[in-house]
Design an enzyme around this catalytic site. Structure first.
Site, PDB file in Angstrom:
ATOM      1  N   GLU A   1       1.503  -0.387  -5.052  1.00  0.00           N
ATOM      2  CA  GLU A   1       0.560   0.674  -5.366  1.00  0.00           C
ATOM      3  C   GLU A   1       1.358   1.964  -5.390  1.00  0.00           C
ATOM      4  OE1 GLU A   1      -3.292   3.107  -3.726  1.00  0.00           O
ATOM      5  OE2 GLU A   1      -1.668   2.535  -2.417  1.00  0.00           O
TER       6      GLU A   1
ATOM      7  N   ASP B   1       0.825  -1.203   0.000  1.00  0.00           N
ATOM      8  CA  ASP B   1       0.000   0.000   0.000  1.00  0.00           C
ATOM      9  C   ASP B   1       0.863   1.259   0.000  1.00  0.00           C
ATOM     10  OD1 ASP B   1      -2.692   1.101   0.312  1.00  0.00           O
ATOM     11  OD2 ASP B   1      -2.059   1.737   2.309  1.00  0.00           O
TER      12      ASP B   1
END
Ligand code: BGC
Length: 553
Positions: free
Chosen positions: A243, A201
């Protein structure tokens, strides 16, 4: 090598345990429920599952606010259930990737609790503090309109703490070697429990310098190498899918010039221009984005997607392009989010037009990279704009026409099931679509099979082929004496495109691998390809049975 780099030709399915399948009837999806649906996923043909955060969490950002990295949130099951699940997935040839959220913790995490209570605590320096309010406290919010600052005063700590995201998500000081060691330990733990890697993330924020006096945060790319190195020692075929919504110029910093950092990254550049192409029927900017993101090391791969669990971020498009996408797919204020994106699911964005929705997925599956599907996309699920922020596109999976779409026996599911209207579970559900050979579900299964049988896409060189039409994209892949040509018409109107696949004699015959309508070149060596409005063709170039020429089997 070809089979070892499994992620090059994988089909990834992303889901949240919480809203997938509830086995114990408490209204919250769980690992038992998911395990019972593994055969459904295997039948669909996907080869990897990306699990959204499921660790213990107060759940204020759908699990992206972790309060214990080494446990399963009790609402979803136990660590034992998790291992049963990864084992079950493995038995079916499905790999499991999990979210790794280490830019920040929940403010309820014991590390933060101790850090705020005691300035002398060893956890104090795990977070980022400032005695004074930093001058840039009102800058750099990721959720503008909802989040008002990036520094919040904590009475107990008597200091401001930094949070790139919501104020209940204090940033970890990732420059601290103890924090870095803990990140590796977390990875090592889950790898041991059977996962094949991580969707990491917010990577640009994880590696950014943090602090009250940091004006222009520098990224510490070396950290990415240490993550990869660690993982490869522990389990050679494990990967990180980053990401990182960054500019193409920095892609190689993330992949690593020496092929030694992230194995995969989501291609946000292509994602945004793809939506522009769908909105405007102009493929040129998409071709440019493909070109701009062409360079990547041999073992690296792009993750491709249409919609994900967040808003469709249009921040990288030009003003004009962005307005075109908003006008086409999210004209109302309540369809938009954070001043930069659209929060709807794909099917309603494309007005439920079946041909257009299928063309959009076929296009995504045909671009250079590994496709990542979101749960419910395979049946064309819709959204519920009455729910706050991104929750509108996170409603429970629609399994059947039973109450609560067969997701739960409880009358109060964790998020409301979409009921009534064109996207209600009464119309859109797995059970009905399973019985209908022409359904989206069965079509998606065929698309997945077709993509898996075309390893050229994951491995090959590609080039965009001239079609003479701005609304038609043709892309050719070459790999080990095999070539394929994939053509999409993004326009509503049917079109005849003149295409020269550009490989002389071998290009005389195009074998249609989707519906069997082959094409023969004219005298000038060009093909006249007819495409319905929103039509598409997947061709294998040349007359020989490709299976005979594949050299990897
Ligand atoms: C995730 C979001 C989440 C945020 C904070 C993101 O990039 O995709 O869903 O809210 O990170 O963890």
């Amino acid at each position: 090598m070809i089979n070892d780099l499994w992620y090059k030709n994988s089909v990834v399915y992303c889901l949240s345990i919480e809203t997938f399948m509830d086995a114990n009837g408490d209204g919250v999806g769980d690992l038992h429920g998911l395990a019972r649906r593994l055969d459904y996923l295997a039948g669909l043909g996907i080869t990897a599952i990306w699990l959204m955060p499921f660790q213990t969490s107060p759940g204020r950002d759908d699990g992206y606010d972790v309060s214990d990295y080494y446990n399963v949130d009790p609402r979803y099951g136990t660590l034992g259930d998790f291992v049963e699940f990864t084992h079950g997935a493995k038995q079916r040839g499905i790999r499991v990737l999990i979210d790794l959220v280490v830019n920040h913790t929940s403010d309820q995490h014991p590390w933060f609790q101790e850090a705020r209570r005691d300035e002398g605590s060893r956890f104090r320096d795990w977070y980022v503090w400032s005695k004074q309010k930093p001058a840039n406290a009102n800058e750099g919010m990721v959720f503008p309109g909802v989040q008002t600052s990036t520094w919040t005063y904590d009475k107990e700590a008597k200091a401001y703490y930094f949070h790139r995201f919501y104020d209940f998500q204090p940033d970890l000081d990732t420059a601290n070697p103890h924090v870095q060691a803990e990140i590796l330990k977390i990875m090592g733990f889950w790898i041991q429990l059977g996962v094949s890697g991580f969707r990491m993330d917010a990577v640009p924020f994880v590696i950014a310098e943090k602090g009250a006096d940091v004006k222009k945060p520098r990224e510490r790319f070396e950290m990415l190498r240490s993550f990869r190195e660690f993982l490869q020692w522990r389990k050679g075929d494990s990967i990180i899918l980053a990401e990182a919504n960054v500019l193409p110029e920095t892609d190689m910093d993330y992949f690593g010039e020496d092929d030694d950092r992230m194995q995969m990254m989501f291609n946000f550049q292509v994602n945004q221009t793809l939506f522009y192409a769908l909105a405007s029927a102009n493929c040129r900017p998409l071709e440019k984005a493909l070109e701009a993101t062409r360079t990547r090391p041999e073992t690296a791969q792009w993750g491709l997607f249409l919609r994900n669990h967040d808003e469709l971020d249009l921040g990288r498009l030009s003003e004009g392009q962005r307005s075109a996408v908003f006008a086409a797919f999210g004209p109302d204020k309540d369809m938009q989010l954070y001043d930069r994106g659209i929060r709807r699911r794909l099917a309603p964005m494309l007005e439920g037009n079946g041909a257009r929705i299928r063309m959009a997925y076929s296009l995504m599956f045909s671009l250079p990279g590994t496709p990542v599907l979101r749960y419910g996309d395979e049946i064309g699920m819709g959204d519920d704009l009455s729910l706050a922020e991104r929750n509108c596109a996170r409603t429970p999976m629609q399994w059947s026409t039973e109450p609560q779409a067969g997701f739960t026996k409880s009358a109060t599911p964790i998020l409301p099931v979409i009921t009534g209207g064109a996207y209600g579970f009464e119309h859109i559900n797995v059970a009905d679509q399973r019985r209908n050979p022409d359904s989206m579900l069965n079509w998606m299964e065929r698309l997945i099979r077709m993509r898996k049988e075309a390893p050229e896409i994951g491995w090959g060189d590609y080039s965009c082929v001239e079609t003479g039409q701005q609304g038609v994209l043709a892309i050719r892949y070459d790999w080990r004496n095999n070539s394929i040509l994939i053509v999409h018409n993004l326009m509503r109107e049917p079109v005849e495109a003149e295409i020269d696949p550009g490989i002389g004699e071998n290009g005389q015959l195009l074998i249609d691998i989707a519906d069997g309508s082959n094409s023969k070149a004219g005298k000038d060596g060009k093909h006249c390809v007819f495409l319905e409005g929103f039509g598409y063709k997947w061709y294998r170039i040349g007359g020989l049975d490709y299976l005979l020429r594949r050299s990897d089997i």
